[in-house]
Design an enzyme around this catalytic site. Structure first.
Site, PDB file in Angstrom:
ATOM      1  N   SER A  35      61.884 114.784   4.331  1.00 31.42           N
ATOM      2  CA  SER A  35      60.856 114.955   3.203  1.00 31.42           C
ATOM      3  C   SER A  35      60.229 116.482   3.530  1.00 31.42           C
ATOM      4  CB  SER A  35      59.727 114.338   3.074  1.00 31.42           C
ATOM      5  OG  SER A  35      58.965 113.850   4.085  1.00 31.42           O
ATOM      6  N   ASP A  39      64.832 115.563   1.071  1.00 34.91           N
ATOM      7  CA  ASP A  39      64.290 114.817   0.028  1.00 34.91           C
ATOM      8  C   ASP A  39      63.047 115.370  -0.848  1.00 34.91           C
ATOM      9  OD1 ASP A  39      63.965 112.279  -1.270  1.00 34.91           O
ATOM     10  OD2 ASP A  39      62.464 111.509   0.244  1.00 34.91           O
ATOM     11  N   GLU A  99      66.344 115.504 -10.334  1.00 38.39           N
ATOM     12  CA  GLU A  99      65.662 114.418 -10.952  1.00 38.39           C
ATOM     13  C   GLU A  99      65.159 114.604 -12.243  1.00 38.39           C
ATOM     14  OE1 GLU A  99      62.731 112.360  -8.209  1.00 38.39           O
ATOM     15  OE2 GLU A  99      61.385 111.800 -10.072  1.00 38.39           O
ATOM     16  N   GLY A 121      56.225 104.116  -2.723  1.00 34.76           N
ATOM     17  CA  GLY A 121      55.066 103.560  -1.966  1.00 34.76           C
ATOM     18  C   GLY A 121      55.093 102.033  -1.988  1.00 34.76           C
ATOM     19  N   HIS A 151      65.162 106.141  -6.444  1.00 38.45           N
ATOM     20  CA  HIS A 151      64.372 106.467  -5.468  1.00 38.45           C
ATOM     21  C   HIS A 151      63.133 105.451  -5.887  1.00 38.45           C
ATOM     22  CE1 HIS A 151      64.323 110.818  -4.398  1.00 38.45           C
ATOM     23  NE2 HIS A 151      65.432 110.773  -5.185  1.00 38.45           N
ATOM     24  N   THR A 198      59.526 103.352   2.563  1.00 42.35           N
ATOM     25  CA  THR A 198      58.409 102.467   2.802  1.00 42.35           C
ATOM     26  C   THR A 198      58.738 101.182   3.869  1.00 42.35           C
ATOM     27  OG1 THR A 198      57.274 103.025   0.690  1.00 42.35           O
ATOM     28  CG2 THR A 198      56.625 101.012   1.641  1.00 42.35           C
TER      29      THR A 198
HETATM   30  P1  13P Z   1      59.995 103.788  -1.200  1.00 44.83           P
HETATM   31  O1  13P Z   1      58.617 104.439  -1.010  1.00 44.83           O
HETATM   32  O2  13P Z   1      60.251 102.841  -2.097  1.00 44.83           O
HETATM   33  O3  13P Z   1      60.716 103.583   0.110  1.00 44.83           O
HETATM   34  O4  13P Z   1      60.914 105.326  -1.797  1.00 44.83           O
HETATM   35  C1  13P Z   1      61.398 106.344  -0.843  1.00 44.83           C
HETATM   36  C2  13P Z   1      61.921 107.505  -1.681  1.00 44.83           C
HETATM   37  O5  13P Z   1      62.156 107.470  -2.700  1.00 44.83           O
HETATM   38  C3  13P Z   1      62.008 108.593  -0.851  1.00 44.83           C
HETATM   39  O6  13P Z   1      62.461 109.659  -1.756  1.00 44.83           O
HETATM   40  O1  G3H Z   2      59.502 109.999  -1.467  1.00 45.79           O
HETATM   41  C1  G3H Z   2      58.874 110.138  -0.603  1.00 45.79           C
HETATM   42  C2  G3H Z   2      59.218 109.619   0.804  1.00 45.79           C
HETATM   43  O2  G3H Z   2      58.704 108.412   0.810  1.00 45.79           O
HETATM   44  C3  G3H Z   2      58.869 110.674   1.965  1.00 45.79           C
HETATM   45  O3  G3H Z   2      57.586 110.399   1.999  1.00 45.79           O
HETATM   46  O4  G3H Z   2      56.658 112.868   1.634  1.00 45.79           O
HETATM   47  O5  G3H Z   2      55.241 111.251   2.844  1.00 45.79           O
HETATM   48  O6  G3H Z   2      57.255 112.169   4.043  1.00 45.79           O
HETATM   49  P1  G3H Z   2      56.619 111.832   2.749  1.00 45.79           P
HETATM   50 ZN    ZN Z   3      61.719 109.476  -3.919  1.00 42.13          ZN
END
Ligand code: 13P
Ligand code: G3H
Ligand code: ZN
Length: 309
Positions: A50, A82, A134, A181, A211, A257
């Site tokens: 990310s 991401d 998306e 989350g 996601h 998460t």
């Molecule tokens: P979670 O928060 O459900 O793990 O989703 C992660 C995600 O979509 C990252 O792009």
């Molecule tokens: O969708 C988001 C991912 O869980 C990444 O989280 O942006 O805190 O690294 P972050």
């Molecule tokens: Zn995501």
């Protein structure tokens, strides 16, 4: 074996009705835990970074760590950005060696999302990099952006077809009720499978992405809470729903998460039981193992991607 794109992975996953796990990475222990699990399970794999991860660890460190993982394991790994929020971050990751980028224009209007996505697709394809976009808006938290449940919008199936046609994007993240989350549902977990089926029927042979797909396993919430965490009311997507999604064109399932919970529960437990220890290796070793165990569990019970290499 160099880094690979997700093209072949998705083709096989679509045909075999299973999904590829896309796991978020932020440091060496997380990367090692994930790739060791994929190696043991003989599973295809996407590692995703990310904007927050890039800020935390720096692009170059993550790049070199993932290259080391490829060399160490011999796995065909796809390295993906991401939630890229603008053209610049996507360009930077394409130029910096990623094999896949996500341009997340979901906060923009339909037309602006198309324009932005098309610009990234044109740039990335020219360099052999694939693109995820998306359409629709997930609830939850990612980086500093928080989308309230009432502002989440499910993906419109007809718009999805038009979006894919006009952008030439390689995969599409859709909103059908998952969210980012640890707090995904207030009551009973529900996903809009009728919507997913419609999108999948209208876009045959096209990879969809889910996601916000962590399950938030109750035992890890309990473990975190037992050692000082405060995660009351945390709830994720049930595993059977994710397995079901794999049968409707969902080829990529994003998980962050659950890795955070596994790692944090392990560190909390270790430090609570060993208050005199202060060698980071002592608590990061079991934390890395916890990541590996979690990823193996996902590969077997959620993704169904064991022995697909
Ligand atoms: P979670 O928060 O459900 O793990 O989703 C992660 C995600 O979509 C990252 O792009
Ligand atoms: O969708 C988001 C991912 O869980 C990444 O989280 O942006 O805190 O690294 P972050
Ligand atoms: Zn995501």
């Amino acid at each position: 074996m160099p880094l690979v794109t997700s093209t072949e992975m998705f083709k096989k996953a679509y045909e075999g009705q299973y999904a590829i796990g896309a796991f978020n990475v932020n440091n060496m222990e997380i990367i090692q835990g994930i790739v060791d699990a994929a190696k043991l399970e003989n599973s295809p794999l996407i590692l995703q970074v990310s904007a927050g991860a890039r800020k935390y660890a720096k692009h170059i460190y993550l790049m070199k760590l993932v290259e080391a993982a490829v060399e160490d394991t011999g796995l065909p790994i796809c390295l993906h950005l991401d939630h890229g929020e603008d053209f610049e971050i996507c360009k930077s990751c394409v130029d910096g060696g990623f094999t896949s980028v996500m341009i997340d224009g979901s906060k923009h209007s339909f037309e602006d999302n198309i324009e932005l996505t098309k610009r990234v697709v044109d740039y990335a394809h020219n360099k052999g990099v694939v693109v995820e976009a998306e359409l629709g808006k997930l609830a939850g938290v990612e980086d500093s952006i928080k989308v309230a449940a009432k502002d989440a919008t499910y993906t419109d199936p007809d718009q999805a077809v038009e979006f894919v046609e006009r952008t030439g994007v390689d995969s599409l993240a859709i909103a059908i009720g998952t969210s980012h989350g640890a707090y995904k549902f207030k009551g009973k977990p529900e996903l809009d499978f009728a919507r997913l089926e419609k999108i999948s029927n209208l876009l045959p042979n096209f990879p969809l992405v889910l996601h916000g797909a962590s399950t938030v396993l109750p035992e890890f919430v309990a473990l975190c809470n037992e050692y000082g965490g405060k995660l009351d009311g945390a709830q994720g997507v049930p595993e059977d729903m994710l397995l079901q999604a794999g049968k409707f064109g969902v080829c990529k399932i994003n998980i962050d998460t659950d890795l955070r919970l596994a790692m944090t529960a392990s560190v909390r437990k270790y430090l609570a039981n060993n208050p005199a220890d202060f060698d980071p290796r002592q608590y990061l070793k079991p934390a890395r193992q916890a990541i590996q165990d979690m990823v193996s569990h996902k590969i077997r019970n959620v993704l169904n991607s064991s022995n697909r290499l």
